[in-house]
Design a protein around this motif. Structure first.
Motif, PDB file in Angstrom:
ATOM      1  N   GLU A 152      43.883  38.603  45.990  1.00 30.05           N
ATOM      2  CA  GLU A 152      43.283  39.577  45.076  1.00 30.05           C
ATOM      3  C   GLU A 152      43.333  39.032  43.649  1.00 30.05           C
ATOM      4  OE1 GLU A 152      44.908  43.496  45.408  1.00 30.05           O
ATOM      5  OE2 GLU A 152      44.112  44.106  43.477  1.00 30.05           O
ATOM      6  N   ASP A 153      42.202  39.126  42.948  1.00 29.81           N
ATOM      7  CA  ASP A 153      42.151  38.655  41.554  1.00 29.81           C
ATOM      8  C   ASP A 153      43.051  39.517  40.682  1.00 29.81           C
ATOM      9  OD1 ASP A 153      38.548  37.976  41.686  1.00 29.81           O
ATOM     10  OD2 ASP A 153      40.269  36.996  42.631  1.00 29.81           O
ATOM     11  N   GLN A 154      43.787  38.855  39.769  1.00 31.62           N
ATOM     12  CA  GLN A 154      44.758  39.583  38.953  1.00 31.62           C
ATOM     13  C   GLN A 154      44.929  38.922  37.599  1.00 31.62           C
ATOM     14  OE1 GLN A 154      48.388  40.145  41.112  1.00 31.62           O
ATOM     15  NE2 GLN A 154      49.220  41.629  39.664  1.00 31.62           N
ATOM     16  N   VAL A 155      45.165  39.747  36.565  1.00 26.31           N
ATOM     17  CA  VAL A 155      45.385  39.249  35.208  1.00 26.31           C
ATOM     18  C   VAL A 155      46.620  39.925  34.628  1.00 26.31           C
ATOM     19  CG1 VAL A 155      44.465  39.124  32.867  1.00 26.31           C
ATOM     20  CG2 VAL A 155      42.941  38.815  34.818  1.00 26.31           C
ATOM     21  N   THR A 156      47.524  39.126  34.050  1.00 23.40           N
ATOM     22  CA  THR A 156      48.720  39.656  33.415  1.00 23.40           C
ATOM     23  C   THR A 156      48.797  39.131  31.985  1.00 23.40           C
ATOM     24  OG1 THR A 156      49.898  39.690  35.534  1.00 23.40           O
ATOM     25  CG2 THR A 156      51.225  39.864  33.531  1.00 23.40           C
ATOM     26  N   GLN A 157      48.926  40.026  31.023  1.00 22.63           N
ATOM     27  CA  GLN A 157      48.996  39.615  29.625  1.00 22.63           C
ATOM     28  C   GLN A 157      50.405  39.858  29.079  1.00 22.63           C
ATOM     29  OE1 GLN A 157      44.774  41.498  28.509  1.00 22.63           O
ATOM     30  NE2 GLN A 157      45.626  40.211  26.878  1.00 22.63           N
ATOM     31  N   SER A 158      50.836  38.928  28.224  1.00 23.99           N
ATOM     32  CA  SER A 158      52.134  39.085  27.569  1.00 23.99           C
ATOM     33  C   SER A 158      52.069  38.514  26.156  1.00 23.99           C
ATOM     34  CB  SER A 158      53.224  38.375  28.383  1.00 23.99           C
ATOM     35  OG  SER A 158      52.953  36.985  28.470  1.00 23.99           O
ATOM     36  N   PRO A 159      52.881  39.078  25.232  1.00 26.03           N
ATOM     37  CA  PRO A 159      53.659  40.289  25.415  1.00 26.03           C
ATOM     38  C   PRO A 159      52.773  41.531  25.415  1.00 26.03           C
ATOM     39  CG  PRO A 159      53.748  39.612  23.137  1.00 26.03           C
ATOM     40  CD  PRO A 159      52.951  38.558  23.859  1.00 26.03           C
ATOM     41  N   GLU A 160      53.370  42.696  25.751  1.00 24.97           N
ATOM     42  CA  GLU A 160      52.592  43.934  25.684  1.00 24.97           C
ATOM     43  C   GLU A 160      52.274  44.291  24.246  1.00 24.97           C
ATOM     44  OE1 GLU A 160      54.610  46.128  29.592  1.00 24.97           O
ATOM     45  OE2 GLU A 160      54.453  47.159  27.652  1.00 24.97           O
ATOM     46  N   ALA A 161      53.206  44.036  23.356  1.00 24.20           N
ATOM     47  CA  ALA A 161      53.020  44.336  21.942  1.00 24.20           C
ATOM     48  C   ALA A 161      53.662  43.230  21.122  1.00 24.20           C
ATOM     49  CB  ALA A 161      53.638  45.687  21.587  1.00 24.20           C
ATOM     50  N   LEU A 162      53.070  42.964  19.962  1.00 32.82           N
ATOM     51  CA  LEU A 162      53.543  41.880  19.099  1.00 32.82           C
ATOM     52  C   LEU A 162      53.395  42.323  17.658  1.00 32.82           C
ATOM     53  CD1 LEU A 162      54.506  38.904  18.895  1.00 32.82           C
ATOM     54  CD2 LEU A 162      52.095  38.238  18.901  1.00 32.82           C
ATOM     55  N   ARG A 163      54.480  42.179  16.915  1.00 33.60           N
ATOM     56  CA  ARG A 163      54.447  42.517  15.493  1.00 33.60           C
ATOM     57  C   ARG A 163      54.651  41.239  14.696  1.00 33.60           C
ATOM     58  NH1 ARG A 163      56.770  47.235  12.148  1.00 33.60           N
ATOM     59  NH2 ARG A 163      57.228  46.254  10.134  1.00 33.60           N
ATOM     60  N   SER A 208      40.004  33.884  42.818  1.00 37.40           N
ATOM     61  CA  SER A 208      39.415  33.050  43.859  1.00 37.40           C
ATOM     62  C   SER A 208      38.148  32.408  43.330  1.00 37.40           C
ATOM     63  CB  SER A 208      39.108  33.903  45.089  1.00 37.40           C
ATOM     64  OG  SER A 208      38.313  35.010  44.719  1.00 37.40           O
ATOM     65  N   GLY A 209      38.301  31.306  42.620  1.00 34.94           N
ATOM     66  CA  GLY A 209      37.153  30.617  42.057  1.00 34.94           C
ATOM     67  C   GLY A 209      36.756  31.219  40.715  1.00 34.94           C
ATOM     68  N   LEU A 210      37.130  30.543  39.628  1.00 35.00           N
ATOM     69  CA  LEU A 210      36.905  31.118  38.293  1.00 35.00           C
ATOM     70  C   LEU A 210      35.463  30.876  37.859  1.00 35.00           C
ATOM     71  CD1 LEU A 210      38.269  32.447  35.783  1.00 35.00           C
ATOM     72  CD2 LEU A 210      38.561  30.117  34.895  1.00 35.00           C
ATOM     73  N   TYR A 244      35.145  28.433  30.539  1.00 37.67           N
ATOM     74  CA  TYR A 244      34.669  28.253  31.907  1.00 37.67           C
ATOM     75  C   TYR A 244      35.524  27.301  32.736  1.00 37.67           C
ATOM     76  CZ  TYR A 244      30.358  30.644  30.594  1.00 37.67           C
ATOM     77  OH  TYR A 244      29.433  31.576  30.175  1.00 37.67           O
ATOM     78  N   SER A 245      36.189  26.330  32.087  1.00 38.20           N
ATOM     79  CA  SER A 245      36.918  25.348  32.883  1.00 38.20           C
ATOM     80  C   SER A 245      38.182  24.911  32.160  1.00 38.20           C
ATOM     81  CB  SER A 245      36.030  24.143  33.186  1.00 38.20           C
ATOM     82  OG  SER A 245      35.554  23.560  32.002  1.00 38.20           O
ATOM     83  N   ALA A 246      39.177  24.484  32.960  1.00 36.54           N
ATOM     84  CA  ALA A 246      40.457  24.050  32.420  1.00 36.54           C
ATOM     85  C   ALA A 246      40.254  22.934  31.404  1.00 36.54           C
ATOM     86  CB  ALA A 246      41.368  23.583  33.557  1.00 36.54           C
ATOM     87  N   GLY A 247      40.971  23.033  30.288  1.00 37.94           N
ATOM     88  CA  GLY A 247      40.863  22.055  29.221  1.00 37.94           C
ATOM     89  C   GLY A 247      39.908  22.475  28.111  1.00 37.94           C
ATOM     90  N   GLU A 248      39.145  23.509  28.355  1.00 39.12           N
ATOM     91  CA  GLU A 248      38.188  23.975  27.368  1.00 39.12           C
ATOM     92  C   GLU A 248      38.911  24.729  26.256  1.00 39.12           C
ATOM     93  OE1 GLU A 248      35.075  26.239  29.131  1.00 39.12           O
ATOM     94  OE2 GLU A 248      33.866  26.324  27.299  1.00 39.12           O
ATOM     95  N   GLU A 249      38.433  24.557  25.013  1.00 37.48           N
ATOM     96  CA  GLU A 249      38.969  25.250  23.855  1.00 37.48           C
ATOM     97  C   GLU A 249      37.815  25.776  23.021  1.00 37.48           C
ATOM     98  OE1 GLU A 249      42.965  22.434  23.170  1.00 37.48           O
ATOM     99  OE2 GLU A 249      41.407  22.568  21.629  1.00 37.48           O
ATOM    100  N   LYS A 250      38.025  26.953  22.388  1.00 41.68           N
ATOM    101  CA  LYS A 250      37.022  27.493  21.472  1.00 41.68           C
ATOM    102  C   LYS A 250      37.737  28.100  20.277  1.00 41.68           C
ATOM    103  CE  LYS A 250      33.147  27.990  24.504  1.00 41.68           C
ATOM    104  NZ  LYS A 250      32.250  28.910  25.202  1.00 41.68           N
ATOM    105  N   GLU A 251      37.090  28.009  19.116  1.00 43.16           N
ATOM    106  CA  GLU A 251      37.693  28.500  17.871  1.00 43.16           C
ATOM    107  C   GLU A 251      36.730  29.394  17.122  1.00 43.16           C
ATOM    108  OE1 GLU A 251      39.524  24.329  16.578  1.00 43.16           O
ATOM    109  OE2 GLU A 251      40.147  25.944  15.237  1.00 43.16           O
ATOM    110  N   ALA A 297      40.119  38.924  30.345  1.00 42.96           N
ATOM    111  CA  ALA A 297      39.475  39.295  31.609  1.00 42.96           C
ATOM    112  C   ALA A 297      38.997  38.043  32.326  1.00 42.96           C
ATOM    113  CB  ALA A 297      38.296  40.230  31.362  1.00 42.96           C
ATOM    114  N   VAL A 298      38.956  38.106  33.665  1.00 41.93           N
ATOM    115  CA  VAL A 298      38.432  37.002  34.457  1.00 41.93           C
ATOM    116  C   VAL A 298      37.323  37.512  35.356  1.00 41.93           C
ATOM    117  CG1 VAL A 298      40.582  35.680  34.438  1.00 41.93           C
ATOM    118  CG2 VAL A 298      40.125  37.279  36.320  1.00 41.93           C
ATOM    119  N   GLN A 299      36.435  36.604  35.705  1.00 44.60           N
ATOM    120  CA  GLN A 299      35.397  36.882  36.686  1.00 44.60           C
ATOM    121  C   GLN A 299      35.483  35.801  37.744  1.00 44.60           C
ATOM    122  OE1 GLN A 299      31.436  38.001  35.237  1.00 44.60           O
ATOM    123  NE2 GLN A 299      30.593  36.560  36.706  1.00 44.60           N
ATOM    124  N   GLY A 300      35.659  36.228  39.004  1.00 49.80           N
ATOM    125  CA  GLY A 300      35.767  35.281  40.100  1.00 49.80           C
ATOM    126  C   GLY A 300      34.484  35.209  40.891  1.00 49.80           C
TER     127      GLY A 300
END
Lengths: 113, 112
Positions: free
Chosen positions: B1-12, B28-30, B51-58, B89-92
């Motif tokens: 099952e596709d799943q996303v976990t974000q951390s921390p919940e809150a940041l100051r 299952s297939g990004l 879209y793929s591992a190693g990609e960066e955007k600014e 968010a992810v889309q599989g």
């Protein structure tokens, strides 16, 4: 260009009533998706429509239904409202044609009393 | 099952104090990983698609990176106006349609 628009912005209903929410996608976008966001959580997928056909449905009861019109606008209908249906309902549009990014509207805040 | 976990919940953070937000995912297939910013009571505002591992955007003070298991949103010298909830968010490939799976978000507060 205008972004995704939704109406109404806010809505108050009582349990058992029916509600219709509306969405107009970005010009040129043919895919519309609906999401429900409960306070403190991320949005949850409800439906995706593309070219007026339902292409996907999330884990929501049959009280939830939707449709897409020839101009690609969309309606989300919820029957027999429950207190737990209180949430921010979000519409997102996507260009399709290999572009995966979905752009969200401002949402409709639904409160069920 | 596709799943996303974000951390921390809150940041100051103090204004100017750089930090990173984490998004761990299983899919299952990004087809794409997305970052959005959400202000209270408003819809998510699109920031980045990766879209793929190693990609960066600014974009301005934000930089998103992607590996095969997680993504980071780096915030450099943040300002109070960067205060918001940041959603990942992810889309599989499963299902054949465009369903985004969201994490619960990281609530960022930047103080002067």
């Amino acid at each position: 260009d205008a972004g995704v628009t939704q109406s109404p912005t806010h809505l108050i209903k009582t349990r058992g009533q029916h509600v219709t929410l509306r969405c107009s996608p970005i010009s040129g976008h043919k895919s519309v998706s609906w999401y429900q966001q409960v306070l403190g959580q991320g949005p949850q997928f409800i439906f995706q429509y593309y070219e007026k056909e339902e292409r996907g449905r999330g884990n929501f009861p049959d009280r939830f239904s939707a449709r897409q019109f020839p101009n690609y606008s969309s309606e989300l209908n919820v029957n027999a409202l429950l207190l737990g249906d209180s949430a921010l309902y979000l519409c997102a549009s996507r260009y399709a044609g290999g572009q995966e990014t979905q752009y969200f509207g401002p949402g409709t805040r639904l409160l069920v009393l | 099952e596709d799943q996303v976990t974000q951390s921390p919940e809150a940041l100051r953070l103090q204004e100017g104090e750089s930090s990173s937000l984490n998004c761990s995912y299983t899919v299952s297939g990004l087809r794409g990983l997305f970052w959005y910013r959400q202000d209270p009571g408003k819809g998510p505002e699109f920031l980045f698609t990766l879209y793929s591992a190693g990609e960066e955007k600014e974009k301005e003070r934000l930089k998103a990176t992607l590996t095969k298991k997680e993504s980071f949103l780096h915030i450099t010298a943040p300002k109070p106006e960067d205060s918001a909830t940041y959603l990942c968010a992810v889309q599989g490939v499963s299902g054949g349609y465009n369903k985004l799976i969201f994490g619960a978000g990281t609530r960022l507060a930047v103080h002067p």
